[in-house]
Structures are given as C-alpha cells and as structure tokens.
Design an enzyme around this catalytic site. Structure first.
Site, short mmCIF file in Angstrom:
data_model
loop_
_atom_site.label_atom_id
_atom_site.label_comp_id
_atom_site.label_asym_id
_atom_site.label_seq_id
_atom_site.Cartn_x
_atom_site.Cartn_y
_atom_site.Cartn_z
N PHE A 38 0.83 -1.20 0.00
CA PHE A 38 0.00 0.00 0.00
C PHE A 38 0.88 1.26 0.00
O PHE A 38 0.69 2.19 -0.79
CB PHE A 38 -0.91 -0.04 1.23
CG PHE A 38 -1.86 1.11 1.33
CD1 PHE A 38 -2.94 1.23 0.46
CD2 PHE A 38 -1.68 2.09 2.30
CE1 PHE A 38 -3.82 2.29 0.56
CE2 PHE A 38 -2.55 3.15 2.41
CZ PHE A 38 -3.63 3.25 1.54
N LYS A 118 21.14 -17.59 20.98
CA LYS A 118 20.50 -16.88 19.87
C LYS A 118 19.00 -16.88 20.13
O LYS A 118 18.32 -17.88 19.95
CB LYS A 118 20.81 -17.54 18.54
CG LYS A 118 20.27 -16.77 17.36
CD LYS A 118 20.86 -17.25 16.07
CE LYS A 118 20.44 -16.38 14.90
NZ LYS A 118 19.00 -16.42 14.64
S1 IVH Z 1 24.39 -10.26 17.02
C1 IVH Z 1 25.81 -8.29 13.07
N1 IVH Z 1 23.59 -11.66 19.08
O1 IVH Z 1 19.90 -13.11 15.15
C2 IVH Z 1 25.34 -9.29 14.06
N2 IVH Z 1 22.14 -11.50 17.20
O2 IVH Z 1 20.57 -13.92 12.34
C3 IVH Z 1 24.16 -8.83 14.78
N3 IVH Z 1 19.99 -12.64 17.48
O3 IVH Z 1 19.10 -10.16 13.48
C4 IVH Z 1 23.49 -9.79 15.61
N4 IVH Z 1 20.36 -13.40 19.50
O4 IVH Z 1 17.88 -10.64 15.65
C5 IVH Z 1 23.30 -11.23 17.84
N5 IVH Z 1 23.03 -12.83 20.97
C6 IVH Z 1 22.71 -12.41 19.76
C7 IVH Z 1 21.48 -12.71 19.13
C8 IVH Z 1 21.22 -12.24 17.84
C9 IVH Z 1 19.50 -13.34 18.51
C10 IVH Z 1 19.28 -12.41 16.20
C11 IVH Z 1 19.23 -10.98 15.74
C12 IVH Z 1 19.81 -10.97 14.36
C13 IVH Z 1 19.72 -12.40 13.96
C14 IVH Z 1 20.80 -12.74 12.98
#
Ligand code: IVH
Length: 671
Positions: A38, A118
C-alpha cells in the site's frame, strides 16, 4: 499513444487502485494487500508527480486534504546497518569459520569467543542520546527500519534514562524483543509462534495495545557509537548490565572450537527449559578491535556466526528423482518424496546434493529415507533405511547427458586437490541450454543483481514458455499488450511490471557484473572487478579485447575466476548479451570516496605482509580513498615491501623513482 498520454494513464490507474485499497483498509477494515504494498503504491504516485509535473488528479494522495495517515510507521535509517548472521551446523563449519578469520587476519593467534544464546525474537535498535532513549527502531530491511519509539518505551526491561557517566554521548544499543513462553501460551490462538507474537505486538499502532502483552528485551550488541570504549564484547555485555539492561545469564567466554561444541551440546539439551525460544548459539570474536578489522561481507559480519541447534527431521519415501539444471550447469538431483510435515512445514522435495552423494549413500527410487530440515536451508536426505528397501529396487543411474539440452556433461578435475568435482555439469556454457538460460535470467533479475521486484521467478518461467523472453535484454523489450491479455494480468499489475522494469535500468557497475551470472563471480568479486575497471566502457574493453589476464593482479581474483571469465567471454552469444544489456541499461560509474588520508595515492604490494592479509590491506587502502594498482608504471606512488619481495619489482620501482615503503612505514601513513 503519446508518451505523455501513456504516463497519465499509468498514473490514473495507480490512483484508482490506491483509493480502492484505501477504502478497503480504512472503511471496511479488510485490506487485501500488505501495508508495505500500500505504501509502495503511494510512493510510486508521489514520485510520478514529482517527475512529471503535468500530472494532476484530485483523488491523488497528495491532494486529498482529509487523507488518513498511513498505518505504517515512519521510516528510520540505521546509522550502522543491521545485518544477519551466517549459520554453522557442524564442527566442520566452525573450523572453516575460524580458518577464514585467521586467514583474513593473516595471523596465528588464539581467538576468544563471546558465546550467547541466539534468542528467537525480533531485533530492535535503541538510540540513546546523552543517556536518554530517543529512538526505538525495528530492523526493517537492515538499512532502514520503522520508528517504534513509543512502543519500545512500553517494555519494562528497557531503561529510558541512563544516568551513568560511562554511557557514550550517542550509542545504538541492539538486542532482541521477545515474548516469554508462558505469556505466549495465553495468546497462542492468535499467532503461530512466540516470534510472530512479539513482532505483531511490537508493531501495534497503538502503544497501549503493545503494553498489554509483556514484551521482554535482552541486549547483546551495539550499532553506531560516538566513542571507542570497549575492548571486548564480554566487557560490553558487563557494561550493559551497569546501564540497567538485561543481558542473557547464559553468556560465556570460550576459547576453543572443542569447548564451543561441548557447550553447544550441553546447551541444546536444556534449551527447552529456558523461558524463551532459542534456535542456536551466537559466537562472536571477543576482541572488538579484531571485529573491526574483520568487518563484514555483503550481509553478515566475518567475526560472528550462529551455531544452530540440530534440525527437525522426519521419515518419508522417495517417489522419484528429478535432475535439475542450475545456472552454472550443475546437475542437482532432487528427491520427490511423499509429503511430510517437518516442524510445521510440509516437505515434498529434498535435495540429494550431487551425483557422488547418491552413489555414496546408494539412494534409490522407492527407498524409505530420513529427511532433515534445518532452518531456512533446503531439506535434504540424511540416510536410507536399508531394512525397508524393496527387493526389486535397482541402483539409480545418473544421466550423463544434460536432461535439458542433451549436451555432454562432465565432472571437472581440480588440479590443487587432485580430485574430480562431486558435481556433474552440462558443458553447454551460455544460452543454448534452455534450463541454464532460464536460471540465468532469474539470476539477472534477482535482488543482488538488477533487482526487478515486479518480475518473479515464476513469471520468468511463464514468459519463457510463451517465448516472450529468451535473453536478459528481452525483458526491456516486452510487449505489454500481449501481457495484459494473459490470465491474471490486470492493468494494475501490467503497469506495476512496466514501472519496475523501467526503474531497474539504472544500475551500479558491480551489480551489472554480478547480474551476468558468470560462474565464480559473486557479489564480492563483482565489487572488486568494478572497483578495478571503474566504468562500463573499461569493463567491456577488458572482455572484448581479451585483457582478462590483467585482472589477475586484483586481490581476490584468482585463476579460477580468470578461467571462468575467459570461458564466459569466449562465447559469442554471451558477448552479444553483454553488449545489448550495456545499450539498454544505464550503468553508473563506480564512485569512490575521495576524502580519505590516502587520496590520490596509489599502492602496490610485494611479498608477504605480517599480521594482515592482502585483502584486508587493500580494503584499508580503499577505505582511505587510496588505490591499488597492478603493475609498476610511473603512475604508481608507493611500493610496499613485505617478507620475501620480488626483487625485480623493487628494481623497477627504483628505476622509476617510486617511493619504497616497509610495512611499518605504510601503516604509519595510515596511522
Ligand atoms: S548479534 C551483526 N547476538 O539473530 C550481528 N544477534 O541472524 C548482529 N539474534 O538479526 C546480531 N540473538 O535478531 C546477535 N546474541 C545475539 C542474538 C542475535 C538473537 C538475532 C538478531 C539478528 C539475527 C541474525
């Protein structure tokens, strides 16, 4: 029809469409396109008006005084891009990850990793100005997110004022917004999983709605920061706590790959006991200085990796084995299996990778197999259950002729490893193999290439079948009348297609090179070639005059790439395609930042450098506006000498009065 009339027609169609959706959305609360689509429509109308001032329509969103605001949030550009992470699934992937780091740094050092769960939520970036939470932004497409400050402020884990003197004047704190499992339980009928629930809740237009569901936040990294403060990621995590953020209590510092794997195994077992979803562990090089040196590839940092937890799997039966032909001629066997649900996704195709894999695992049609689906990776066949094999089954015979064009196929011999490639390829380089040609066109329109977003892969297949396109340049010569007579193509979709094709004509040189789909010339290689050739004219000069060998002096381009470029440009049809494209596209010159310390100075290296790879040295020079040249001419300003230099180069440089630097002197120049 005159051009003016044509544009007016397109404009009016768009406005009609816009008002239809506007009504559906606001009056009936029943949108049938996404908010993004949109908004795009609205932007397209406004852009047309800007470009063609003769356009006017009382119903345009720019005229209607009572126009209701878009439901979308204001866009906000991240000062530092929000990237994703590369994935690792095995020990081998981790070893490779570390190897690449050490190669890049050209150093034998012991790395230390900050290990963090993560969290499977959605990331957000919080800008603090003098300790005050000023902007809260969603990730968006990584470059630009949505300004959701008021919603962010409803999250209790996020401090709004930080009174510590240690907080930099400006800092973007990044972390994950998530919803705890127990809270998700209460609303599970509305969303497929906690991640969607967090995302939906955070993007509520009304912050009061956001505050109804308890969102949580765990901080783990930073984007832009006005001063260099932290030595290690682990120090930063500690600092975050003193500023009032919540960090994960499972964070650790670990030194070796073996220990990482042990930790991963242990953690995987307890992942279900945590009160939030985790889909792996993130390993980050702890030393922030090293992180800075390592930098990023096009979409992920070199200094971090996500080690995913083991995939979901299921059992099914192979109904057939299809052989697909890819853009580079690779023959990929794909098992058509009885549809089976793996972790919420119905799988009916599973890759068998290549001929060798079939041979090694002796995979046959009719076999019962275990299939694995790991994250977004294509499902693959793990193993055959031999006990269930049917008595009359026979070995699968891999075709030796290309199933698309009938050409012979081959497995290439690798001189370095002294092994034949596991992949069999069609030897028909170019556009005369139908399947290769279609894949080349799909590559041409893809996001990292020309990026024609109104033209999807399915449409390419359809247009190919109808003989509308045979080569990439045919896209710019489509007969829209014919298209509008096809089923499912209304005036709106035809005009959208036309618009996005017209819009894609302006392209940067690196994207143009990448779009040609030359084997071994990926995004990064295309960038270095573009940097070297600077404009389309030079680039064509290289290929047409067959000066391809000169490219070997570029760091990052090796014999494999040169061989592939040569074979591509030996093909007359390929040359024709490139010429045609260069006529119809507006390929921009490569712009180089020109204000750095090494402005107007050129460098060449000889010999091995200490503690830094050639690739990094080159990227440092370019970051500071200097250039790298490939041969010693009067134009060269400095020859930098490493270990065991080529004496001939030093002699030549001396003859021409070129300044010779040691590595130390060179790094002093850069400070
Ligand atoms: S560092 C440039 N640390 O994973 C690196 N990311 O696949 C930035 N995420 O978009 C991310 N836990 O949403 C980082 N301990 C953690 C994380 C994490 C989850 C997510 C985040 C990112 C995605 C990348």
């Amino acid at each position: 029809m005159s051009k003016k009339k044509e544009i007016t027609k397109l404009y009016n169609v768009k406005i009609k469409e816009f008002n239809k959706h506007n009504k559906l959305y606001y009056d009936k609360n029943a949108p049938n396109i996404s908010d993004g689509e949109f908004d795009k429509l609205k932007i397209e109308i406004l852009e047309l008006e800007k470009k063609f001032p003769f356009l006017n329509n009382i119903k345009s969103p720019s005229n209607s005084v009572g126009f209701k605001p878009s439901k979308n949030f204001e866009k906000f550009k991240h000062k530092v891009r929000m990237l994703s992470l590369s994935n690792a699934f095995s020990r081998e992937d981790l070893i490779n990850f570390e190897k690449k780091i050490l190669n890049y740094l050209n150093k034998k050092i012991f790395l230390e990793y900050s290990v963090e769960p993560k969290i499977d939520g959605i990331s957000a970036s919080l800008t603090y100005l003098n300790g005050k939470l000023t902007y809260g932004v969603s990730r968006g497409d990584g470059n630009e997110g949505e300004l959701i400050t008021n919603n962010i402020k409803t999250i209790r884990d996020i401090p709004q004022i930080i009174k510590k003197s240690t907080i930099p004047e400006e800092i973007e704190i990044r972390g994950e917004v998530y919803i705890e499992k127990k809270d998700f339980h209460k609303i599970k009928d509305k969303f497929a999983n906690p991640r969607n629930a967090a995302s939906g809740t955070l993007r509520q237009k009304d912050p009061n709605e956001t505050s109804k569901i308890p969102l949580k936040f765990i901080a783990y990294t930073f984007g832009f920061v006005s001063e260099d403060k932290f030595q290690n990621q682990s120090d930063f995590l500690k600092e975050l706590k003193t500023w009032g953020f919540v960090t994960s209590k499972y964070n650790e510092v670990i030194k070796t790959i073996d220990e990482l794997i042990r930790f991963h195994e242990k953690f995987e077992k307890k992942r279900y006991d945590l009160n939030y979803d985790v889909d792996g562990l993130v390993y980050k090089v702890n030393n922030i200085n090293l992180q800075k040196r390592l930098g990023f590839t096009s979409n992920a940092p070199r200094w971090a990796i996500a080690h995913k937890f083991s995939a979901d799997h299921a059992y099914s039966e192979i109904l057939n084995i299809d052989i697909q032909v890819g853009r580079t001629g690779a023959l990929t066997p794909v098992a058509k299996v009885k549809p089976v649900n793996i972790g919420g996704v119905v799988v009916s195709n599973a890759t068998l990778h290549n001929e060798d894999e079939i041979l090694r695992k002796d995979i046959r049609i009719g076999d019962s197999v275990k299939i694995e689906r790991a994250g977004d990776v294509i499902p693959h066949v793990l193993e055959v259950d031999l006990k269930k094999r049917k008595k009359n089954s026979s070995k699968f015979l891999f075709p030796i002729k290309c199933p698309s064009c009938g050409s012979s196929t081959e497995k290439e011999y690798n001189k370095t490893t002294k092994k034949y490639d596991a992949v069999r390829r069609c030897t028909n380089e170019g556009f005369s193999c139908e399947k290769i040609a279609i894949e080349k066109i799909k590559h041409f329109i893809s996001k990292d290439a020309i990026n024609i977003d109104g033209l999807g892969k399915k449409v390419v297949e359809k247009f190919w079948e109808l003989k509308f396109i045979k080569f990439p340049h045919d896209i710019f010569n489509l007969n829209y009348k014919k298209i509008s007579s096809l089923d499912g193509w209304g005036p709106q979709s035809v005009s959208n297609l036309k618009y996005s094709i017209e819009n894609s004509k302006e392209v940067t040189l690196d994207k143009f090179i990448f779009s040609l789909g030359i084997r071994h010339i990926g995004v990064e290689n295309s960038k270095v070639i573009a940097h070297f050739t600077k404009n389309i004219k030079n680039f064509l000069g290289f290929t047409i005059n067959n000066k391809i060998n000169d490219l070997i002096n570029i760091d990052g381009i090796g014999e494999t790439q040169i061989k592939s470029l040569k074979s591509f440009f030996q093909n007359k049809v390929n040359i024709k395609v490139v010429e045609k494209l260069s006529e119809v596209l507006k390929v921009q010159d490569r712009k180089i930042s020109t204000n750095g310390k090494l402005k107007n100075r050129s460098f060449m290296f000889t010999g091995k450098l200490q503690n830094i790879s050639r690739a990094e040295a080159k990227s440092l020079i370019e970051k500071n506006s200097g250039s790298i040249v490939s041969s010693i001419t009067k134009k060269l300003n400095y020859l930098v000498i490493g270990e065991k230099p080529t004496n001939r180069k030093i002699e030549q440089a001396k003859d021409l009065g070129i300044k010779i630097l040691t590595q130390q002197e060179w790094s002093d120049l850069l400070n």
